[in-house]
Design a protein around this motif. Sequence first.
Motif, mmCIF file in Angstrom:
data_model
loop_
_atom_site.group_PDB
_atom_site.id
_atom_site.type_symbol
_atom_site.label_atom_id
_atom_site.label_comp_id
_atom_site.label_asym_id
_atom_site.label_seq_id
_atom_site.Cartn_x
_atom_site.Cartn_y
_atom_site.Cartn_z
ATOM 1 N N PHE A 178 0.849 -1.186 0.000
ATOM 2 C CA PHE A 178 0.000 0.000 0.000
ATOM 3 C C PHE A 178 0.893 1.247 0.000
ATOM 4 O O PHE A 178 2.088 1.169 0.268
ATOM 5 C CB PHE A 178 -0.917 0.025 1.225
ATOM 6 N N TYR A 179 0.287 2.377 -0.318
ATOM 7 C CA TYR A 179 0.963 3.685 -0.264
ATOM 8 C C TYR A 179 2.220 3.721 -1.139
ATOM 9 O O TYR A 179 3.247 4.266 -0.752
ATOM 10 C CB TYR A 179 1.318 4.045 1.184
ATOM 11 N N TYR A 180 2.132 3.148 -2.335
ATOM 12 C CA TYR A 180 3.311 3.062 -3.198
ATOM 13 C C TYR A 180 3.269 4.014 -4.390
ATOM 14 O O TYR A 180 4.307 4.333 -4.959
ATOM 15 C CB TYR A 180 3.475 1.625 -3.716
ATOM 16 N N ARG A 181 2.092 4.458 -4.807
ATOM 17 C CA ARG A 181 1.977 5.258 -6.036
ATOM 18 C C ARG A 181 2.401 6.705 -5.806
ATOM 19 O O ARG A 181 2.011 7.330 -4.816
ATOM 20 C CB ARG A 181 0.545 5.253 -6.566
ATOM 21 N N ASN A 182 3.150 7.240 -6.765
ATOM 22 C CA ASN A 182 3.606 8.627 -6.662
ATOM 23 C C ASN A 182 2.762 9.590 -7.491
ATOM 24 O O ASN A 182 3.094 10.767 -7.601
ATOM 25 C CB ASN A 182 5.078 8.742 -7.084
ATOM 26 N N HIS A 183 1.683 9.106 -8.079
ATOM 27 C CA HIS A 183 0.871 9.939 -8.970
ATOM 28 C C HIS A 183 -0.604 9.606 -8.796
ATOM 29 O O HIS A 183 -0.999 8.441 -8.887
ATOM 30 C CB HIS A 183 1.285 9.715 -10.426
ATOM 31 N N ALA A 184 -1.403 10.632 -8.536
ATOM 32 C CA ALA A 184 -2.853 10.464 -8.420
ATOM 33 C C ALA A 184 -3.552 11.484 -9.298
ATOM 34 O O ALA A 184 -3.107 12.631 -9.418
ATOM 35 C CB ALA A 184 -3.299 10.639 -6.969
#
Length: 417
Positions: A144-150
Amino acid sequence: MGKRKRRKYYKGPDITSDIELYPGDIFELIVDKIIDSGEGLTFIGNNVPVIILGAIDGEKLKVKVLKKYPEKFICTIEEIISPSKYRTSPECKFFGQCTGCQWQHIDYSFQLELKKKRIENELKNYKNISHLKISDTIPSDKKFYYRNHARFTANKDNNSSNLGYVNMYSRNFVKIDECMIMDKKINNFLRSIQEQISGKTQVSIRTAINNDSYIIQPKLELESSGIFSGQKYYDEKVRGTNFRIAGASFFQVNIQQLSKAIDEIREFLQLSGDEILVDAYSGVGVFSILLSPFVKYVYGIEESYSAIQDAKYNSKNLKNIEFIMGKTEDVLFDWTKDIDYLLLDPPRIGCHENVLRAVRKIKPKKIIILSCEPKFFARDLSILCEDNLFKVEKIIPLDMFPQTKHTEIIAYLSNEQ
């Protein structure tokens, strides 16, 4: 019941009209398999597909009809009668509502198996590669909490807009205060700017994992809160090297897994320092730059203007790199220089047919393919391997996207002729 409208892209026969099931109706079924969309699938009546959101193959369920289309039913789970041994409790309170990720209800070890199986199934569609073995999926250190782009949708409510996602099936807007696959810094920004957005339809937030740099687009009126927006660039550090990334430039969303990919590629290539490497679809230059100390020369090919500018900036102190702006299919088709090793990292739709023709003509000694779409990966691999021109040494799934159906694929090919 009123006449149902057919969606524009479906032109086949209405195979559901004879089945007396309508939105809101509840019935029981057993899930046959998990399909490419990440959802469960079974069949009723005369082989009519039923897609079940959040289901796992083998489960006996009581489901409710969400949508009835001419070619299929979409259902949600009302009751789990016989759960799969791989079912687990989703950690996110919005799971199932926002549809941003598909597999939080599946044990992570089984997620890795499913991603491997999806690639195997695609290879079976091509006789010349159907026999290939797939390595086990390399897990992500962060689940979890791995993406750097939303990218959030802004939904207007009175004089301000809420941020969240749109359910891909119901089309309902879901306001959120946390997305558990996004970096925690993104979630902090989300909570800080929630209900402060006006006149926008989307908001993009990108954060660095290894420093405090970030970019929020478009320009918003947030300065009173100490948060800046409308930046052109942000910076990220990968394996000790700093990269500038423009808002319009592509960049991998899972930095830790990106580092693993670089290790895998170096191990396969066994670079001596005398090789010419071409990095096709090179983006902001991550692979080109991080592999440049170990080769004689690197050519990067990229059609995005912003990414090329980033790549040139990022490599300004390196003497053995040249970045060429243009479509890979055009640049490689006219290529006359020697190529020892070729790295192909195309977009989701895979390589243009002229890229594959050019590669077969150039015949590099080794090829690395990185892909995030098994369907098009299999297609491209089959074409490259026609007439046994290239031998597939290894195919490794790399989980860049935990809790979702998506996976990265690394394939290693060597020239057999």
